[in-house]
Motif scaffolding. Structure first.
Motif, short mmCIF file in Angstrom:
data_model
loop_
_atom_site.label_atom_id
_atom_site.label_comp_id
_atom_site.label_asym_id
_atom_site.label_seq_id
_atom_site.Cartn_x
_atom_site.Cartn_y
_atom_site.Cartn_z
N ARG A 1 -52.10 -32.36 55.52
CA ARG A 1 -53.48 -32.85 55.65
C ARG A 1 -54.33 -31.90 56.48
O ARG A 1 -55.48 -31.61 56.15
N LEU A 2 -53.75 -31.39 57.57
CA LEU A 2 -54.47 -30.43 58.40
C LEU A 2 -54.77 -29.16 57.63
O LEU A 2 -55.88 -28.61 57.72
N ALA A 3 -53.81 -28.69 56.85
CA ALA A 3 -54.02 -27.48 56.05
C ALA A 3 -55.14 -27.71 55.02
O ALA A 3 -55.97 -26.82 54.79
N ASN A 4 -55.17 -28.88 54.43
CA ASN A 4 -56.23 -29.18 53.45
C ASN A 4 -57.60 -29.16 54.11
O ASN A 4 -58.57 -28.64 53.53
N ARG A 5 -57.70 -29.73 55.31
CA ARG A 5 -58.99 -29.73 56.01
C ARG A 5 -59.44 -28.32 56.35
O ARG A 5 -60.63 -28.02 56.37
N GLU A 6 -58.47 -27.45 56.62
CA GLU A 6 -58.80 -26.06 56.99
C GLU A 6 -58.80 -25.13 55.78
O GLU A 6 -58.93 -23.91 55.93
N HIS A 7 -58.63 -25.72 54.58
CA HIS A 7 -58.63 -24.96 53.32
C HIS A 7 -57.58 -23.85 53.32
O HIS A 7 -57.83 -22.71 52.93
N THR A 8 -56.40 -24.19 53.81
CA THR A 8 -55.28 -23.27 53.79
C THR A 8 -54.11 -23.96 53.09
O THR A 8 -54.17 -25.14 52.74
N THR A 9 -53.04 -23.22 52.88
CA THR A 9 -51.85 -23.79 52.27
C THR A 9 -50.63 -23.48 53.16
O THR A 9 -50.65 -22.54 53.95
#
Length: 294
Positions: free
Chosen positions: A96-104
């Motif tokens: 979820r954190l990666a999605n918010r930061e647009h990373t994978t």
């Protein structure tokens, strides 16, 4: 949240070993229904080389974010499932954190769970399809199916080598007693040995004040007795060294390299013997008397 003595010891022990190499969080609350990860470790980029001193524990720790769940007794199926729920929650939070930061997050970078059990029955391993990977890992390390990202470390099945010492200290019975003997036999200058002995010393003193110890708790205390006694002897020796050095500083202003060599010889004497020597003999007499013993 109430902690049993072994639970507290295991968390403090793992924190002591891993803290030089990354961020350690004990009783880390995860979202969903409130749950706590016993030990959550995140390695620093520079920890990969130095952490080799921890053997199997070091190899596990530097792979990725690591959940360590130590048990005093073999975990039940329900307890294993509870640990898996914590793992999946940690992974979901990270994604979820990666999605918010647009990373994978790469699959190999996702957190992994290691259940540390004193033993693991064939039935338990079969229930979770946990299997050895002897081409890449030692005996005693059983991996659940790849997508689960979890493993059960059966401590009693680990080979008796220096690489497994820190896990075997969390074992039971003869396994733990043997590991304590190996810990005490490490060179005194070994920094990890020193830190673990100090931790055992502090932990045992705090636990002995409790009145509601179970048989398991009492066994743990008995198994760690040798390490406790070694730590206590070490503390006495260090206290006496400080007394001798303070006496020499009082007499001569400082303790240089020559006087440091004298200190080791003075420590072979009792306090009643070394105190008057430090206060009455001249520097020259001390050096002449004890350098002749080198």
């Amino acid at each position: 949240m109430t902690q049993q003595p072994h639970d507290k010891f295991a968390k403090q022990f793992l924190e002591e070993l891993l803290s030089p190499f990354g961020e350690v969080k004990t009783n880390r609350e995860v979202t969903d229904e409130t749950r706590f990860v016993d030990v959550l470790f995140s390695p620093t980029p520079t920890s990969a080389v130095d952490v080799e001193t921890l053997g199997l524990l070091g190899r596990i720790a530097v792979l990725n974010t690591t959940l360590l769940e130590p048990f005093r007794n073999q975990p039940s199926r329900t307890e294993v499932r509870s640990c898996l729920q914590k793992l999946f929650t940690v992974i979901a939070d990270a994604q979820r954190l990666a999605n918010r930061e647009h990373t994978t997050i790469a699959e190999n970078d996702l957190a992994r769970l290691w259940i540390l059990a004193p033993s693991a029955s064939i039935a338990l391993l079969k229930a979770f399809e946990a299997k050895l990977d002897l081409d890449n890992w030692m005996s005693g390390v059983y991996f659940l199916p790849e997508g689960v990202r979890a493993a059960i470390v059966a401590i009693n099945k680990l080979p008796r080598t220096p690489d497994t010492l820190w896990f075997r200290l969390l074992g039971r019975g003869k396994v733990q007693i043997q590991a304590v003997s190996e810990l005490v036999a490490l060179p005194p200058e070994n920094l990890v040995r020193r830190n673990v002995l100090e931790m055992v010393y502090r932990w045992r003193i705090s636990v002995m004040t409790q009145t509601d110890l179970t048989e398991d708790d009492q066994e743990l205390i008995m198994n760690l007795t040798e390490a406790y006694q070694e730590a206590r002897a070490q503390a006495v020796q260090e206290g006496q060294r400080q007394v001798v050095e303070n006496l020499l500083r009082f007499r001569f202003g400082s303790v240089d390299e020559e006087l440091s060599r004298v200190v080791d010889n003075l420590l072979q004497l009792t306090p009643e013997e070394f105190t008057p020597l430090c206060l009455e003999l001249s520097r020259e007499d001390l050096l002449a008397r004890f350098n002749s013993h080198q």
